[in-house]
Motif scaffolding. Structure first.
Motif: not given
Length: 175
Positions: A87, A91, A94-95, A97-99, A101-102, A107-108, A111
């Motif tokens: 993944e 991806a 961006p992945f 940061v998404d991870l 968040r999960e 997450a910010e 980033d």
């Protein structure tokens, strides 16, 4: 360098040189979990970054893992990331940061850390040290002054690490 698990001051250290986009490092997770279960805090596991050039997002992944350690959840993030290397390959950054968040991390802040490069020196230092001691692929383990290359095969490595750890721990008991 990220200290990953608390250990007594005299605990032997197992350094794991890892590329967080490496399928072989994902395979090594089972061995690392088994070692943590067997030794607990009697063996300090330390994740060291060795992003390989062939893995396009590995350097950013190492920086993201350092941010996870800053937020107190480094191993959890590293394990989640290694479980999803494909993944990450698809991806990209961006992945990462998404991870975060999960996993309910900030997450910010991930980033921002990837943009401002606040963890680059840690990753660079790990990679330079790895090269200096002869690391050429991942995963590579260093324990008790011995380097074990897991990039070609994981076969028998956990047993060899356990032999060395047991020897080092037995030596402590005699001191």
């Amino acid at each position: 360098m990220s200290d990953s698990s608390p250990a007594p001051a005299a605990a032997p250290v197992l350094e794991v040189w890892c590329d967080l986009q490496c399928p072989d490092c994902r395979t090594a997770l089972d061995d690392l979990r088994a070692l943590r279960a067997r030794y607990g805090n009697r063996l300090e596991l330390r994740l060291r970054h060795f992003p390989l050039e062939k893995n396009k997002h590995a350097f950013a992944a190492a920086q993201a893992a350092e941010e996870a350690w800053e937020q107190g959840r480094g191993w959890e993030y590293a394990e989640a990331l290694l479980g999803r290397v494909e993944e990450l390959g698809r991806a990209g950054e961006p992945f990462l940061v998404d991870l975060a968040r999960e996993l309910d991390l900030d997450a910010e802040e991930f980033d921002t850390a990837l943009i401002d490069g606040r963890h680059i020196l840690i990753v660079d230092a790990d990679q330079a040290e790895g090269k200096a001691i002869g690391v050429t692929g991942t995963p590579t383990y260093v324990i008790g002054g011995e380097r074990l290359d897991g990039g070609k095969s994981q076969e028998g490595l956990r047993e060899r690490i356990e032999q060395i750890a047991d020897r080092l721990l037995a030596g402590q008991e005699q001191d």
